[in-house]
Write an enzyme that holds these catalytic residues in place. Sequence first.
Site, PDB file in Angstrom:
ATOM      1  CB  CYS A  87      -4.237  -0.526  30.599  1.00 33.65           C
ATOM      2  SG  CYS A  87      -2.897   0.598  30.667  1.00 33.65           S
ATOM      3  CB  CYS A 140      -0.876   4.690  26.720  1.00 37.27           C
ATOM      4  SG  CYS A 140      -0.247   3.885  25.531  1.00 37.27           S
ATOM      5  CB  CYS A 151      -6.270   1.632  24.282  1.00 37.52           C
ATOM      6  SG  CYS A 151      -5.296   0.155  24.259  1.00 37.52           S
ATOM      7  CB  CYS A 172       1.205  -3.098  26.964  1.00 38.13           C
ATOM      8  SG  CYS A 172       0.045  -2.815  25.580  1.00 38.13           S
ATOM      9  CD  GLN A 201      -2.508  -7.705   8.610  1.00 37.18           C
ATOM     10  OE1 GLN A 201      -2.764  -6.922   9.760  1.00 37.18           O
ATOM     11  NE2 GLN A 201      -2.816  -7.364   7.326  1.00 37.18           N
ATOM     12  CE1 TYR A 225      -0.733  -0.220  -3.125  1.00 40.50           C
ATOM     13  CE2 TYR A 225      -2.368  -1.457  -3.831  1.00 40.50           C
ATOM     14  CZ  TYR A 225      -1.672  -0.469  -3.693  1.00 40.50           C
ATOM     15  OH  TYR A 225      -2.324   0.689  -4.782  1.00 40.50           O
ATOM     16  CD  GLU A 230       5.525  -4.648  -0.170  1.00 45.52           C
ATOM     17  OE1 GLU A 230       4.188  -4.738   0.197  1.00 45.52           O
ATOM     18  OE2 GLU A 230       6.448  -3.600   0.206  1.00 45.52           O
ATOM     19  CG  ASP A 283      -3.935  -5.784   2.670  1.00 47.77           C
ATOM     20  OD1 ASP A 283      -4.483  -4.794   3.364  1.00 47.77           O
ATOM     21  OD2 ASP A 283      -3.322  -6.725   3.226  1.00 47.77           O
ATOM     22  CB  CYS A 292      -5.815  -0.993   7.321  1.00 48.11           C
ATOM     23  SG  CYS A 292      -4.606  -0.072   6.203  1.00 48.11           S
TER      24      CYS A 292
HETATM   25  N1  SAH Z   1      -0.902  -8.111   2.185  1.00 46.88           N
HETATM   26  C1  SAH Z   1       0.086  -7.616   3.003  1.00 46.88           C
HETATM   27  C2  SAH Z   1       0.654  -6.476   3.261  1.00 46.88           C
HETATM   28  C3  SAH Z   1      -0.541  -5.332   3.565  1.00 46.88           C
HETATM   29  S1  SAH Z   1       0.389  -3.730   4.111  1.00 46.88           S
HETATM   30  C4  SAH Z   1      -0.247  -8.509   4.485  1.00 46.88           C
HETATM   31  O1  SAH Z   1      -1.415  -8.448   4.839  1.00 46.88           O
HETATM   32  O2  SAH Z   1       0.841  -8.760   5.020  1.00 46.88           O
HETATM   33  C5  SAH Z   1       0.375  -2.686   2.633  1.00 46.88           C
HETATM   34  C6  SAH Z   1       1.958  -3.093   1.982  1.00 46.88           C
HETATM   35  O3  SAH Z   1       1.751  -2.148   0.615  1.00 46.88           O
HETATM   36  C7  SAH Z   1       3.085  -2.914   2.643  1.00 46.88           C
HETATM   37  O4  SAH Z   1       3.681  -3.938   2.571  1.00 46.88           O
HETATM   38  C8  SAH Z   1       3.660  -1.455   1.884  1.00 46.88           C
HETATM   39  O5  SAH Z   1       5.157  -1.766   1.827  1.00 46.88           O
HETATM   40  C9  SAH Z   1       3.051  -1.786   0.523  1.00 46.88           C
HETATM   41  N2  SAH Z   1       3.029  -0.686  -0.335  1.00 46.88           N
HETATM   42  C10 SAH Z   1       3.002   0.467   0.080  1.00 46.88           C
HETATM   43  N3  SAH Z   1       2.804   1.346  -1.032  1.00 46.88           N
HETATM   44  C11 SAH Z   1       2.891   0.523  -2.146  1.00 46.88           C
HETATM   45  C12 SAH Z   1       2.821   0.882  -3.545  1.00 46.88           C
HETATM   46  N4  SAH Z   1       2.576   1.860  -4.163  1.00 46.88           N
HETATM   47  N5  SAH Z   1       2.907  -0.462  -4.403  1.00 46.88           N
HETATM   48  C13 SAH Z   1       2.852  -1.600  -4.128  1.00 46.88           C
HETATM   49  N6  SAH Z   1       2.955  -1.853  -2.589  1.00 46.88           N
HETATM   50  C14 SAH Z   1       3.082  -0.817  -1.793  1.00 46.88           C
END
Ligand code: SAH
Length: 476
Positions: A72, A78, A81, A164, A301, A330, A351, A405, A432
């Site tokens: 690109c 941008c 990246c 992109c 994702q 999460y 969540e 997560d 992440c």
């Molecule tokens: N495991 C899922 C989402 C991961 S992203 C997947 O892979 O698709 C992280 C997630 O945590 C998001 O959906 C966000 O809304 C949630 N989140 C953020 N803070 C939080 C908290 N304090 N308690 C519970 N969930 C939370």
Amino acid sequence: MMQKNDQIRLIIEDMGVGGEGIGHYNGMTFFVKDAVIGDEILAKITKVKKNYGYARLEEILAPSEYRTNPRCELHRKCGGCQIQAMDYQAQLAFKENKVRGNLIRLGGFAADFIDTVMEPIVGMDEPYRYRNKAQFPIGLDRDGNLVAGFYAARTHSIIPVSDCVLGVAENREVLDRVLAYMRQNKVRAYDETTGKGLVRHVLIRYGFTTKEIMVCLVLNGDELPMEQKLIQSLCELEGMKSISMNINTSMTNVILGDETRCIWGEAYITDYIHLRDCSNEAFARTDMAIAYRISPQSFYQVNPIQTEKLYSLALSYAGLDGTQTVWDLYCGIGTISLFLAQKAKKVYGVEIVPQAIADARNNAKLNGITNAEFFVGKAEEVLPEFYAAPDADDSMKSPDVIVVDPPRKGCDEACLNTMLKMKPERIVYVSCDSATLARDLRILVDGGYELKRVRPVDQFGHTVHTETVVLLSQTK
Ligand code: SAH
């Protein structure tokens, strides 16, 4: 004394966590965006502090062996990246190093020990065109032409990008058609500075396994003039499944507003995530797959191929044989939970976003999964509540496995402390951000867990970000 605008010659010896090149001059450290480790460059100083400074890349005198021809030509402007000019294998090495460095520096783990538990990063087979989601702002370029693209740094004008290279090739045709419809029907682009105009963004999602396309126009209003013309044009595209508008009339840089209306087709697209065989590096797809319905607002994702590898690793780390109780904290729309549910006795997901939990429950139904239960709330509140509840099931209070997560900021300490009290046999941490991961791992390890496996998975080629999956087990 060096000062702003001085030109210096630098050899780039290292890379910072943001992908910037690092070099030394007269005992000072300089950070240079877009310079690649191994480059010899001329740079112009933009800022000087006591013993470090920032400089702009002016000329590459001798290119690094890791430098490659970026696909690109707008990658420097941008900013999406940060390391596209770096060879993909070198990008992977950079990310592996970043995770390792954070675990050592911020987690306080010994380098020798980290080298025994860390496994090589899982890279992409094809590091371009991997994103299933794209959001393009619509506006005017410097000459006043209607375009889709990205905001030029520190301005309100848009640099046009019709294609992109991280996104799917289908995006381009969608954008061309939206822009043609807007021109023909005199529909105005939204203007950030005045708050006038209608079309703010075009959001496009693509199901990699189903080839279904979703288009959502984000509007500063709730009506599209000559809506049928847009629908007619977009419908001609193969795979078009869902067209909607999202209403966002506030002066904000948050992209989506609260209300979405489907104007053609379904309100969602469907995509499948396949389990992969993690026993070797081929990561071959198995027949087991979970279907997910994705609406314009759903979190999903962005790299579906690497996600399959990431979740399959998480599932294999969880070590399930059908008898375990698992918490998935999460959990978003239940992506990992439904994967775990295939091999667990019972999965509990938590969540914070209510809509995501509604999606998770629907996705469970869609797949005929009956052993997953979902709760709306903060992980750091829901988990302690169940732990303290006199009537909660014992298996909920002492699960076999906990999977987390969290978003970039990592887990709340209250959440980690309750996890430690619950004493699961294994904890699988999907992260992440390896800086907060390192911080949280230190707490878990000090609380009685042992770090067993660490494996980065590259979900975001050409950017400096990476996911990491970690296995901890109870110290015996
Ligand atoms: N495991 C899922 C989402 C991961 S992203 C997947 O892979 O698709 C992280 C997630 O945590 C998001 O959906 C966000 O809304 C949630 N989140 C953020 N803070 C939080 C908290 N304090 N308690 C519970 N969930 C939370």
